[in-house]
Design a protein around this motif. Structure first.
Motif, short mmCIF file in Angstrom:
data_model
loop_
_atom_site.label_atom_id
_atom_site.label_comp_id
_atom_site.label_asym_id
_atom_site.label_seq_id
_atom_site.Cartn_x
_atom_site.Cartn_y
_atom_site.Cartn_z
N ASN A 19 27.73 20.98 -37.05
CA ASN A 19 26.72 19.95 -36.85
C ASN A 19 27.39 18.58 -36.94
OD1 ASN A 19 24.54 18.27 -36.71
ND2 ASN A 19 23.35 19.30 -38.30
N PHE A 357 19.83 30.74 -34.60
CA PHE A 357 20.75 30.04 -35.50
C PHE A 357 21.28 31.05 -36.50
CE2 PHE A 357 16.27 29.00 -36.48
CZ PHE A 357 16.11 29.44 -37.78
N GLU A 384 22.96 22.15 -41.94
CA GLU A 384 21.98 22.66 -40.99
C GLU A 384 20.56 22.53 -41.55
OE1 GLU A 384 22.56 23.08 -37.98
OE2 GLU A 384 24.75 23.26 -37.93
N ARG A 455 19.65 24.70 -32.56
CA ARG A 455 20.33 23.69 -33.38
C ARG A 455 20.37 22.33 -32.67
NH1 ARG A 455 25.69 26.68 -36.01
NH2 ARG A 455 24.61 27.70 -37.76
#
Length: 664
Positions: A19, A357, A384, A455
């Motif tokens: 991320n 995910f 996340e 995501r």
């Protein structure tokens, strides 16, 4: 040549962070200066950590009737056991008056020809497909009369996940690798078969002992079992492969961590760190691979073996048409899979409406007839998010089924600095979502593509980055939702309100939905517990944890039917080898009083994970995963459960009271 030191990583599967968005981190939210936190309608004042009071932790949660008037409050005694001490013994430790018995360890025969477990691990791939898999994790007990709403406690189906494998222990002398490639087909097939789920029919005898029944209901679902794809991504162009040109099916489920169970009596297994099973030689990766961490080589090197059953782990562009190679195969993983444990001939279903995910689990809010079903899931990776799903259709007892999980809205959480929170819709038809995509310069063709790229969609709407969201649980007394945030070694920002960086110890967050049916888009949140040693922690009462309950890396969560919260830990590395915490453990916490005690300590190198109980609450099932985690084929760092000189094996532990009464 057989070696453990090669280019293939035979690891535990934790994925590297992927991320890179600029979304706020939960620690930034917590640390955003003096703020008001609203919990149960009460203003709790400014929040800080160490050197200042934390009003959100200063007292145990008080029951609130707001929106929860139909949830019964239960009367019970305090936690009626003496806490066990921290220990590094290679054994299961439980309080005086309780006993712990090992049950169905890896390799236990449950189906087919019932092949005997070989102590040197020389069982074949075919044998492993008929035996309990490796590395037990999430689990649920289904009474044999569950489909009729019954609560039978002496006969049922125990269904459990097998998260990953330790290749050095799965084979007699470890995996065979030659020039960086796997060469033994049966070894690789055995590794695939050691993953997945076990369905085991069990019965409690008159003396209280549990046994496996050799019936047709026993089943192994593995990394090769055919699966059906349902929901918005079914048939999507990004789901089409050589195996399924229509994009409607796939093979296997992998890295099954936590779990869930539905109101209609089926089991849900959740695919967590699946990305590392795949490899790609492509340098320009599409977002549905790069945002999930698919990289150059697979964790176990399965893609290096010839044959379609193994070539599917190579996500490289090999052909001109995606229906002629497996570039899209990773897109068929990262989902929640529904299994009907009572029908051994049923095909498991991957529900794409729940998002793609690293699912840690799925926990349902209280279900009410005539209302949508609501459920929550965490994405277990650094930075996340936490998600909520609300079904489009309404729950109808004795009529509803898994189709409720195929049409609905997936939301992602934003935690605000004032203690409020918002659920942000990841809905292609929602104008607010479209505006966010336009502002970010991101486009999705349809809802299927949104969910394949869950995501990225969450990045776009501005969700809050969390410290590895893991298990969730809903308090049956208050309706509050609890989630573990296990740790985050990558966090670097600190301030007076949050001086721990990185977050080595983790914490537990909770929230109360603003809507009576849990389906709304607003909630209020606070922190239930900050894990850590005595000088760097806060319990539910607002005081530091003590020798009876210090912990680190909270992971598993489960509420029993009387509202006690069971907390399991997943420490690793230096936290296990040194310091004040000892081996991984399981604690019990009462949210109404804040009392928290250590109930169980596991053996050396093991994670304590997975928990369920019989309806009469006389039997507790707890899973012990990877005892002797650092063991090799020639050096065992644990010999649990079979004793000195024996290969360590994951197993279920049955905990009972010596007097045969309810556990508490």
């Amino acid at each position: 040549m057989t070696t453990e030191n090669n280019d293939i990583l035979f690891g535990n599967g934790d994925e590297l962070p992927s991320n890179h968005s600029t979304n706020p981190h939960i620690q930034d939210v917590i640390s955003a200066g003096r703020r008001k936190v609203v919990v149960g309608g009460a203003a709790l004042g400014a929040m800080a950590f160490l050197g200042a009071a934390i009003p959100g932790l200063a007292r145990a949660a008080e029951p609130s009737a707001q929106g929860l008037k139909d949830l019964p409050f239960r009367r019970r005694t305090r936690l009626p056991f003496s806490p066990v001490a921290v220990t590094r013994a290679d054994a299961i430790t439980v309080p005086a008056g309780y006993s712990a018995t090992t049950f169905i360890p890896w390799g236990t025969p449950i189906t087919g020809s019932y092949p005997t477990w070989m102590e040197d691990a020389s069982n074949s791939a075919e044998d492993q497909a008929q035996q309990v898999g490796m590395h037990h994790d999430g689990m649920h007990f289904f009474p044999m009369n569950a489909k009729l709403g019954g609560r039978q406690s002496d006969h049922g189906l125990l269904v459990l996940n097998h998260e990953y494998i330790q290749a050095p222990l799965l084979h007699p002398n470890g995996p065979t690798v030659v020039d960086g490639k796997r060469v033994d087909v049966d070894e690789v097939r055995k590794e695939i078969n050691a993953h997945g789920v076990s369905v085991v029919e069990i019965r409690r005898g008159p003396s209280g002992d549990w046994s496996v029944l050799p019936t047709a209901r026993n089943r192994r679902i593995t990394g090769a079992t055919p699966m059906r794809i349902e929901g918005p991504a079914r048939g999507h162009a990004l789901m089409r492969t050589r195996y399924s040109p229509s994009g409607t099916s796939t093979r296997g489920t992998l890295n099954n961590c936590a779990n869930g169970h539905t109101p209609w009596g089926t089991y849900l297994t959740c695919e967590e760190n699946w990305a590392g099973y795949f490899a790609t030689a492509d340098s320009d990766l599409p977002r549905e691979l790069s945002r999930y961490g698919v990289r150059g080589s697979g964790r176990y090197g399965w893609e290096t073996v010839a044959g379609d059953e193994f070539e599917r782990f190579n996500a490289s562009h090999i052909a001109t048409d995606p229906q002629a190679d497996y570039r899209n195969e990773p897109n068929t993983f990262g989902w929640i899979v529904e299994i009907d444990p009572f029908d051994p001939n049923s095909t498991p279903v991957k529900h794409t409406a729940l998002g793609r995910f690293a699912h840690e689990g799925l926990v349902f809010a209280p279900v009410r007839p005539g209302r949508p079903v609501v459920c929550y899931s965490g994405d277990d990776s650094q930075n996340e998010y936490i998600y909520k799903y609300v079904s489009r259709d309404r729950y109808r007892p004795q009529r509803s089924d898994g189709r409720l999980l195929d049409e609905g809205t997936l939301y992602v959480a934003r935690f605000n600095t004032d203690g409020s929170g918002d659920w942000l819709a990841l809905d292609h038809a929602d104008p607010a979502f479209q505006r966010a995509c336009e502002a970010a310069g991101v486009q999705f063709a349809d809802q299927g593509e949104v969910l394949i790229n869950t995501r990225l969609a969450a990045d776009v709407v501005g969700a809050t980055k969390m410290d590895r969201p893991e298990w969730g649980a809903v308090n049956p007394d208050s309706g509050e939702v609890y989630f573990t945030l296990t740790n985050n070694s990558g966090r670097k920002e600190t301030d007076a309100s949050n001086p721990r960086a990185p977050n080595a110890f983790g914490h537990i967050i909770r929230w109360r939905e603003a809507s009576r049916d849990f389906a709304g888009t607003r909630f209020n949140w606070d922190i239930y517990l900050l894990a850590g040693p005595q000088d760097n922690s806060r319990g539910p009462k607002g005081r530091a944890l003590d020798e009876s309950n210090i912990m680190a890396s909270p992971d598993g969560l489960w509420f029993d039917d009387e509202g006690r919260l069971w907390i399991q830990t997943d420490m690793s590395g230096s936290q296990l080898r040194s310091g004040p915490f000892g081996n991984n453990q399981m604690l019990v916490s009462d949210p109404r009083t804040g009392e928290t005690k250590r109930f169980l300590v596991g053996p050396q190198g093991a994670e304590v994970t997975g928990i369920t109980a019989t309806p009469d609450f006389r039997t507790l099932f707890v899973n012990i995963q990877h005892p002797g985690e650092d063991s090799t084929a020639t050096n065992y760092t644990s010999t649990w459960p079979d004793g000195p000189g024996r290969r360590p094996r994951s197993a279920t532990v049955i905990v009972t009271r010596d007097d045969g009464k309810r556990l508490m």
